[in-house]
Design a protein around this motif. Structure first.
Motif, short mmCIF file in Angstrom:
data_model
loop_
_atom_site.label_atom_id
_atom_site.label_comp_id
_atom_site.label_asym_id
_atom_site.label_seq_id
_atom_site.Cartn_x
_atom_site.Cartn_y
_atom_site.Cartn_z
N MET A 49 0.87 -1.30 0.18
CA MET A 49 0.03 -0.07 -0.04
C MET A 49 0.86 1.38 -0.01
O MET A 49 0.38 2.36 -0.60
N GLY A 50 2.05 1.20 0.47
CA GLY A 50 2.88 2.26 0.41
C GLY A 50 2.34 3.09 1.67
O GLY A 50 2.96 4.41 1.88
N TRP A 51 1.82 2.64 2.66
CA TRP A 51 1.24 3.44 3.85
C TRP A 51 1.71 2.63 5.07
O TRP A 51 1.27 1.51 5.10
N CYS A 52 2.22 3.20 6.17
CA CYS A 52 2.63 2.45 7.41
C CYS A 52 1.54 3.02 8.53
O CYS A 52 1.50 4.31 8.62
N LEU A 53 0.95 2.27 9.28
CA LEU A 53 -0.09 3.22 10.36
C LEU A 53 0.88 3.47 11.31
O LEU A 53 0.60 4.53 11.92
N VAL A 54 2.18 2.93 11.65
CA VAL A 54 2.88 3.30 12.95
C VAL A 54 3.30 4.66 12.44
O VAL A 54 3.64 5.46 13.20
N TYR A 55 4.06 4.70 11.14
CA TYR A 55 4.76 5.78 10.78
C TYR A 55 3.52 7.16 10.91
O TYR A 55 3.82 8.43 11.11
N SER A 56 2.30 6.72 10.56
CA SER A 56 1.13 7.77 10.49
C SER A 56 1.07 8.33 11.98
O SER A 56 1.19 9.51 12.26
#
Length: 72
Positions: A49-56
């Motif tokens: 997805m190119g999206w990380c929940l933790v990074y967010s």
């Protein structure tokens, strides 16, 4: 969702995720197997997805910002 994982990190996450999932075959403990499966799938899906929940949550982004155009 705004992407927060760079292309280089995506490749690294794919490789690490595959190794984590492969850890299922190295142990006999069911809890460890389930943990490897869940963690490995999360890492692979976040790369896809190119999206990380933790990074967010932490406000981190490894995506290089677009070059700003200067108006002279």
């Amino acid at each position: 969702m705004k992407k927060n994982i760079s292309n280089t990190e995506k490749y690294v996450r794919y490789i690490v995720g595959i190794f984590i999932v492969a850890g299922i075959f190295l142990t006999k403990d069911e809890l460890v197997k389930n943990g490897c499966l869940i963690l490995g799938c999360y890492v692979i899906l976040s790369a896809f997805m190119g999206w990380c929940l933790v990074y967010s949550f932490l406000g981190i982004s490894t995506v290089p910002s677009a070059r700003k155009k200067r108006f002279y």
